[in-house]
Design a protein around this motif. Structure first.
Motif, PDB file in Angstrom:
ATOM      1  N   GLU A  16       1.079  -1.181   0.361  1.00 44.51           N
ATOM      2  CA  GLU A  16      -0.024  -0.294  -0.004  1.00 44.51           C
ATOM      3  C   GLU A  16       0.524   1.206  -0.030  1.00 44.51           C
ATOM      4  O   GLU A  16       0.580   2.230  -0.746  1.00 44.51           O
ATOM      5  N   ALA A  17       2.041   1.214   0.824  1.00 46.56           N
ATOM      6  CA  ALA A  17       2.951   2.427   0.468  1.00 46.56           C
ATOM      7  C   ALA A  17       3.548   2.140  -0.967  1.00 46.56           C
ATOM      8  O   ALA A  17       3.281   3.577  -0.953  1.00 46.56           O
ATOM      9  N   TRP A  18       4.037   1.486  -1.431  1.00 50.32           N
ATOM     10  CA  TRP A  18       4.709   1.399  -2.906  1.00 50.32           C
ATOM     11  C   TRP A  18       3.634   2.289  -3.283  1.00 50.32           C
ATOM     12  O   TRP A  18       3.974   3.062  -4.581  1.00 50.32           O
ATOM     13  N   ARG A  19       2.205   1.129  -3.496  1.00 48.62           N
ATOM     14  CA  ARG A  19       0.812   1.909  -4.527  1.00 48.62           C
ATOM     15  C   ARG A  19       0.788   3.942  -4.118  1.00 48.62           C
ATOM     16  O   ARG A  19       0.812   4.443  -5.157  1.00 48.62           O
ATOM     17  N   ARG A  20       0.496   4.380  -2.638  1.00 46.82           N
ATOM     18  CA  ARG A  20       0.393   5.203  -2.852  1.00 46.82           C
ATOM     19  C   ARG A  20       1.719   6.423  -3.612  1.00 46.82           C
ATOM     20  O   ARG A  20       1.472   7.484  -4.061  1.00 46.82           O
ATOM     21  N   LEU A  21       3.088   6.088  -3.596  1.00 45.19           N
ATOM     22  CA  LEU A  21       4.077   6.869  -3.847  1.00 45.19           C
ATOM     23  C   LEU A  21       4.550   6.374  -5.093  1.00 45.19           C
ATOM     24  O   LEU A  21       4.957   7.473  -5.535  1.00 45.19           O
ATOM     25  N   THR A  22       3.604   5.860  -5.999  1.00 46.80           N
ATOM     26  CA  THR A  22       3.714   5.476  -6.843  1.00 46.80           C
ATOM     27  C   THR A  22       3.217   5.612  -7.968  1.00 46.80           C
ATOM     28  O   THR A  22       3.213   5.331  -9.443  1.00 46.80           O
ATOM     29  N   GLU A  23       2.174   6.032  -7.948  1.00 54.27           N
ATOM     30  CA  GLU A  23       0.497   6.243  -8.605  1.00 54.27           C
ATOM     31  C   GLU A  23       0.732   8.124  -8.904  1.00 54.27           C
ATOM     32  O   GLU A  23       0.813   8.818  -8.288  1.00 54.27           O
ATOM     33  N   TRP A  24       2.241   7.401  -9.978  1.00 55.18           N
ATOM     34  CA  TRP A  24       2.054   9.376 -10.558  1.00 55.18           C
ATOM     35  C   TRP A  24       1.644  10.388 -10.722  1.00 55.18           C
ATOM     36  O   TRP A  24       1.504  11.643 -10.283  1.00 55.18           O
ATOM     37  N   PRO A  25      -0.550   9.974 -11.152  1.00 53.43           N
ATOM     38  CA  PRO A  25      -0.784  11.592 -11.414  1.00 53.43           C
ATOM     39  C   PRO A  25      -1.303  12.019 -10.098  1.00 53.43           C
ATOM     40  O   PRO A  25      -1.939  13.603  -9.366  1.00 53.43           O
ATOM     41  N   ARG A  26      -1.001  10.862  -8.517  1.00 52.74           N
ATOM     42  CA  ARG A  26      -1.554  11.764  -7.484  1.00 52.74           C
ATOM     43  C   ARG A  26      -0.257  12.475  -7.026  1.00 52.74           C
ATOM     44  O   ARG A  26      -0.430  13.253  -5.561  1.00 52.74           O
ATOM     45  N   HIS A  27       0.755  12.837  -7.436  1.00 57.13           N
ATOM     46  CA  HIS A  27       1.950  13.367  -7.070  1.00 57.13           C
ATOM     47  C   HIS A  27       1.301  14.631  -7.427  1.00 57.13           C
ATOM     48  O   HIS A  27       1.686  15.860  -7.003  1.00 57.13           O
ATOM     49  N   GLY A  28       0.908  14.989  -8.251  1.00 55.53           N
ATOM     50  CA  GLY A  28       0.545  16.092  -8.534  1.00 55.53           C
ATOM     51  C   GLY A  28      -1.183  16.785  -7.955  1.00 55.53           C
ATOM     52  O   GLY A  28      -1.472  18.241  -8.002  1.00 55.53           O
ATOM     53  N   GLU A  29      -1.825  16.216  -7.961  1.00 53.25           N
ATOM     54  CA  GLU A  29      -2.819  15.991  -5.862  1.00 53.25           C
ATOM     55  C   GLU A  29      -1.861  16.510  -4.878  1.00 53.25           C
ATOM     56  O   GLU A  29      -2.913  17.511  -3.835  1.00 53.25           O
ATOM     57  N   VAL A  30      -0.493  16.375  -4.719  1.00 57.02           N
ATOM     58  CA  VAL A  30       0.088  17.099  -3.266  1.00 57.02           C
ATOM     59  C   VAL A  30       0.988  18.105  -3.024  1.00 57.02           C
ATOM     60  O   VAL A  30       1.218  18.785  -2.371  1.00 57.02           O
ATOM     61  N   VAL A  31       1.217  18.189  -5.046  1.00 59.84           N
ATOM     62  CA  VAL A  31       1.916  19.337  -4.887  1.00 59.84           C
ATOM     63  C   VAL A  31       1.609  21.018  -5.696  1.00 59.84           C
ATOM     64  O   VAL A  31       0.728  20.377  -6.919  1.00 59.84           O
ATOM     65  N   PRO A  32       2.114  21.851  -4.992  1.00 61.87           N
ATOM     66  CA  PRO A  32       0.965  22.948  -5.377  1.00 61.87           C
ATOM     67  C   PRO A  32       1.176  23.501  -7.167  1.00 61.87           C
ATOM     68  O   PRO A  32       2.490  23.629  -7.242  1.00 61.87           O
ATOM     69  N   LEU A  33       0.091  23.260  -7.903  1.00 64.11           N
ATOM     70  CA  LEU A  33       0.602  24.254  -9.036  1.00 64.11           C
ATOM     71  C   LEU A  33       0.590  23.242  -9.939  1.00 64.11           C
ATOM     72  O   LEU A  33       1.312  23.830 -11.026  1.00 64.11           O
ATOM     73  N   THR A  34       1.158  22.175  -9.637  1.00 63.37           N
ATOM     74  CA  THR A  34       1.312  20.734 -10.344  1.00 63.37           C
ATOM     75  C   THR A  34       0.427  19.604 -10.716  1.00 63.37           C
ATOM     76  O   THR A  34      -0.546  19.557  -9.880  1.00 63.37           O
ATOM     77  N   ARG A  35       0.768  19.199 -12.038  1.00 60.06           N
ATOM     78  CA  ARG A  35       0.344  18.202 -12.736  1.00 60.06           C
ATOM     79  C   ARG A  35       1.271  17.578 -13.147  1.00 60.06           C
ATOM     80  O   ARG A  35       1.694  17.828 -14.144  1.00 60.06           O
ATOM     81  N   VAL A  36       0.443  15.870 -12.801  1.00 56.93           N
ATOM     82  CA  VAL A  36       1.401  15.096 -13.663  1.00 56.93           C
ATOM     83  C   VAL A  36       0.412  14.244 -14.367  1.00 56.93           C
ATOM     84  O   VAL A  36      -0.412  13.912 -14.622  1.00 56.93           O
ATOM     85  N   THR A  37       0.959  13.970 -15.673  1.00 54.36           N
ATOM     86  CA  THR A  37       0.659  13.085 -16.779  1.00 54.36           C
ATOM     87  C   THR A  37       1.480  12.631 -17.524  1.00 54.36           C
ATOM     88  O   THR A  37       2.698  12.496 -17.348  1.00 54.36           O
ATOM     89  N   VAL A  38       0.959  10.830 -16.762  1.00 54.34           N
ATOM     90  CA  VAL A  38       2.078   9.400 -17.451  1.00 54.34           C
ATOM     91  C   VAL A  38       1.760   9.521 -19.466  1.00 54.34           C
ATOM     92  O   VAL A  38       0.475   9.408 -20.131  1.00 54.34           O
ATOM     93  N   ALA A  39       3.076   9.199 -20.124  1.00 48.50           N
ATOM     94  CA  ALA A  39       3.338   9.277 -21.416  1.00 48.50           C
ATOM     95  C   ALA A  39       2.790   7.878 -21.525  1.00 48.50           C
ATOM     96  O   ALA A  39       2.999   7.441 -23.170  1.00 48.50           O
ATOM     97  N   THR A  40       3.624   6.990 -21.209  1.00 45.78           N
ATOM     98  CA  THR A  40       3.064   5.793 -21.172  1.00 45.78           C
ATOM     99  C   THR A  40       2.136   4.937 -21.159  1.00 45.78           C
ATOM    100  O   THR A  40       1.894   5.208 -20.196  1.00 45.78           O
TER     101      THR A  40
END
Length: 146
Positions: A16-40
């Protein structure tokens, strides 16, 4: 370039810790003014590329990253993910390690080397403090929220 390391213990199973840290779009939810897009295409693997777009409107930059090590945790081995930062502005690498911690918890180690193009080394101490704060806050939020 600055290098820093963050360590956290989370009341979560390894997977669960691994899943939460490696769901890349979620990083955009927790870093201000950032959006994450997975290209592959999913799932994440060596070669996965994603882009963190930080900024406001046209005033921003892309932080392009590629997964170069992808080893999810198992019962016997800690998990390790290494990202190479290949953007025009942000350079360096990050490693996310998830290992068993005390009492069934997960121990997370986040290591990062970070450089900002055209930012003189004179500003490295400020960059290190800001990066440690921003990434530390992001790791805390990723481990706390669904």
């Amino acid at each position: 370039m600055v290098t820093f390391e963050l360590e956290r213990t989370a009341p979560l199973p390894l997977a669960e810790a691994w899943r939460r840290l490696t769901e890349w779009p979620r990083h955009g939810e927790v870093v201000p003014l950032t959006r994450v897009t997975v290209a592959t295409p999913a799932p994440t693997h060596v070669g996965t590329v994603f882009v963190a777009r930080s900024g406001f409107g046209p005033l921003g930059f892309d932080d392009r990253m590629e997964v170069t090590v992808w080893r999810p945790p198992t019962d016997d081995e800690p998990g390790l993910c290494r990202l190479e930062k290949r953007g025009r502005v942000v350079r360096g690498w990050a490693e996310i390690e998830v290992r068993p911690g005390p009492g069934g918890r997960s121990r997370v180690v986040w290591r990062e080397e970070l450089g900002v193009r055209l930012l003189p080394g004179l500003f490295d101490p400020v960059l290190a403090r800001v990066a440690r704060y921003v990434f530390g806050r992001a790791v805390n939020r990723l481990l706390r929220t669904e």
